[in-house]
Design a protein around this motif. Structure first.
Motif, PDB file in Angstrom:
ATOM      1  N   GLU A  63       0.839  -1.196   0.000  1.00  0.00           N
ATOM      2  CA  GLU A  63       0.000   0.000   0.000  1.00  0.00           C
ATOM      3  C   GLU A  63       0.875   1.246   0.000  1.00  0.00           C
ATOM      4  O   GLU A  63       0.758   2.123   0.859  1.00  0.00           O
ATOM      5  CB  GLU A  63      -0.942   0.000   1.210  1.00  0.00           C
ATOM      6  CG  GLU A  63      -1.950  -1.140   1.186  1.00  0.00           C
ATOM      7  CD  GLU A  63      -2.934  -1.086   2.338  1.00  0.00           C
ATOM      8  OE1 GLU A  63      -2.816  -0.159   3.175  1.00  0.00           O
ATOM      9  OE2 GLU A  63      -3.815  -1.955   2.399  1.00  0.00           O
ATOM     10  N   LEU A  64       1.765   1.322  -0.965  1.00  0.00           N
ATOM     11  CA  LEU A  64       2.592   2.520  -1.103  1.00  0.00           C
ATOM     12  C   LEU A  64       1.687   3.707  -1.423  1.00  0.00           C
ATOM     13  O   LEU A  64       0.745   3.581  -2.205  1.00  0.00           O
ATOM     14  CB  LEU A  64       3.614   2.328  -2.216  1.00  0.00           C
ATOM     15  CG  LEU A  64       4.615   1.180  -2.036  1.00  0.00           C
ATOM     16  CD1 LEU A  64       5.506   1.066  -3.267  1.00  0.00           C
ATOM     17  CD2 LEU A  64       5.453   1.369  -0.781  1.00  0.00           C
ATOM     18  N   PRO A  65       1.936   4.863  -0.811  1.00  0.00           N
ATOM     19  CA  PRO A  65       1.055   6.021  -1.027  1.00  0.00           C
ATOM     20  C   PRO A  65       1.054   6.467  -2.490  1.00  0.00           C
ATOM     21  O   PRO A  65       2.091   6.505  -3.145  1.00  0.00           O
ATOM     22  CB  PRO A  65       1.648   7.100  -0.118  1.00  0.00           C
ATOM     23  CG  PRO A  65       3.061   6.674   0.132  1.00  0.00           C
ATOM     24  CD  PRO A  65       3.058   5.180   0.099  1.00  0.00           C
ATOM     25  N   ILE A  66      -0.139   6.786  -2.979  1.00  0.00           N
ATOM     26  CA  ILE A  66      -0.312   7.170  -4.383  1.00  0.00           C
ATOM     27  C   ILE A  66      -1.160   8.437  -4.440  1.00  0.00           C
ATOM     28  O   ILE A  66      -2.213   8.502  -3.788  1.00  0.00           O
ATOM     29  CB  ILE A  66      -1.016   6.058  -5.196  1.00  0.00           C
ATOM     30  CG1 ILE A  66      -0.220   4.751  -5.126  1.00  0.00           C
ATOM     31  CG2 ILE A  66      -1.212   6.473  -6.646  1.00  0.00           C
ATOM     32  CD1 ILE A  66      -0.907   3.579  -5.797  1.00  0.00           C
ATOM     33  N   PRO A  67      -0.745   9.445  -5.211  1.00  0.00           N
ATOM     34  CA  PRO A  67      -1.604  10.621  -5.374  1.00  0.00           C
ATOM     35  C   PRO A  67      -2.880  10.251  -6.121  1.00  0.00           C
ATOM     36  O   PRO A  67      -2.922   9.257  -6.853  1.00  0.00           O
ATOM     37  CB  PRO A  67      -0.737  11.590  -6.206  1.00  0.00           C
ATOM     38  CG  PRO A  67       0.240  10.707  -6.916  1.00  0.00           C
ATOM     39  CD  PRO A  67       0.503   9.548  -5.994  1.00  0.00           C
ATOM     40  N   GLU A  68      -3.912  11.025  -5.931  1.00  0.00           N
ATOM     41  CA  GLU A  68      -5.183  10.788  -6.631  1.00  0.00           C
ATOM     42  C   GLU A  68      -5.066  11.324  -8.055  1.00  0.00           C
ATOM     43  O   GLU A  68      -5.190  12.522  -8.289  1.00  0.00           O
ATOM     44  CB  GLU A  68      -6.337  11.454  -5.885  1.00  0.00           C
ATOM     45  CG  GLU A  68      -7.695  11.152  -6.497  1.00  0.00           C
ATOM     46  CD  GLU A  68      -8.855  11.689  -5.675  1.00  0.00           C
ATOM     47  OE1 GLU A  68      -9.947  11.828  -6.243  1.00  0.00           O
ATOM     48  OE2 GLU A  68      -8.651  11.983  -4.473  1.00  0.00           O
ATOM     49  N   TYR A  69      -4.809  10.422  -8.980  1.00  0.00           N
ATOM     50  CA  TYR A  69      -4.521  10.817 -10.359  1.00  0.00           C
ATOM     51  C   TYR A  69      -5.815  10.894 -11.162  1.00  0.00           C
ATOM     52  O   TYR A  69      -6.659   9.996 -11.097  1.00  0.00           O
ATOM     53  CB  TYR A  69      -3.564   9.808 -10.998  1.00  0.00           C
ATOM     54  CG  TYR A  69      -3.230  10.099 -12.442  1.00  0.00           C
ATOM     55  CD1 TYR A  69      -2.482  11.221 -12.783  1.00  0.00           C
ATOM     56  CD2 TYR A  69      -3.669   9.252 -13.459  1.00  0.00           C
ATOM     57  CE1 TYR A  69      -2.181  11.499 -14.099  1.00  0.00           C
ATOM     58  CE2 TYR A  69      -3.365   9.522 -14.781  1.00  0.00           C
ATOM     59  CZ  TYR A  69      -2.619  10.642 -15.095  1.00  0.00           C
ATOM     60  OH  TYR A  69      -2.329  10.909 -16.406  1.00  0.00           O
TER      61      TYR A  69
END
Length: 269
Positions: A63-69
């Motif tokens: 669950e690596l942090p991901i921006p809301e693309y």
């Protein structure tokens, strides 16, 4: 309202997508909500970077942090209000769909002059301009006398930023905080490197930007992109005993985030 960070210049290969991904995920790791847009509708390097990261999480269960693309919404000409530009409307809709959900919106611009890039620059609260450490890229900012190193005047990209600043001033918006980031710095104190530093510092005073060191030339960045990873993920994926190069690269990212002076951000990695 979300703070808008625009990463742009008008030349490819300067590290815009790498810078965008590292800034966006670093902010996410520090607890900030980040939205992301890629305005290079043809190449979509930043968008592919995010997609690679999503794929990595799915494949590994991490669950690596991901921006809301977000992609720009598709519109038909008849759906655009009379007198408005379709590209302006698409960008405005994308930003409006994010601004009440996130703390920061990061917009990665193409390495060319486009209508979307122009409009994005006028939206920027913070503008990050990655620049390869060479006078080939410096020419984007200013015309320089090759014999004396004297700055003759602003170049095309600086003029676009000036126009964006004028638009914001007329709209009563705060001025753009413009940071020029010197990427691909060489390890040696070469003569050209010193001349570049002097030229950037001189120009900063004349046209109103802040200079910040960026990322050195490192193989690790080419290895991270296909998996959607960043420097801050290496410990999470089990890369122990980081070598000196990777430790130095993490410090470069830390220094960059500090230099941006984003509102409410205290570096904590």
């Amino acid at each position: 309202m979300a703070h808008i960070i625009v990463v742009g210049n008008e030349k490819g290969g300067s590290g815009k997508s790498t810078t965008s991904m590292h800034v966006a995920t670093a902010l996410e790791r520090m607890g900030h909500r980040v939205g992301a847009l890629d305005l290079d509708l043809r190449q979509q390097s930043f968008g592919r970077y995010v997609e690679n990261r999503i794929a990595h999480n799915k494949a590994t269960g991490m669950e690596l942090p991901i921006p809301e693309y977000r992609l720009l919404p598709e519109l038909k000409a008849e759906d655009v209000p009379e007198g408005e530009n379709i590209h302006d409307t698409r960008l405005s809709m994308a930003v409006a769909g994010l601004e009440d959900r996130v703390d920061f919106i990061l917009i990665d611009c193409p390495g060319s002059h486009t209508r979307l890039s122009q409009v994005a620059h006028s939206l920027a609260d913070t503008l990050i301009t990655p620049l390869n450490d060479s006078f080939v890229d410096f020419d984007l900012l200013a015309k320089v006398d090759g014999q004396t190193n004297r700055i003759l005047g602003p170049s095309v990209y600086s003029e676009m930023v000036w126009n964006a600043r004028q638009l914001r001033a007329r709209a009563g918006l705060p001025p753009i905080d413009w940071i020029v980031v010197r990427n691909r710095l060489g390890p040696q104190q070469m003569r050209n490197k010193k001349r570049m530093a002097e030229a950037v510092d001189n120009l900063a005073k004349r046209i109103g930007f802040r200079a910040a060191p960026g990322f050195s030339e490192r193989v690790i960045f080419r290895e991270l992109f296909p998996r959607g990873l960043t420097l801050l993920d290496l410990k999470d994926i089990g890369v122990g005993g980081l070598n000196l190069s990777n430790v130095a690269a993490r410090q470069e990212l830390r220094d960059l985030i500090k230099a941006l002076k984003l509102p409410g951000v205290e570096v904590a990695f």
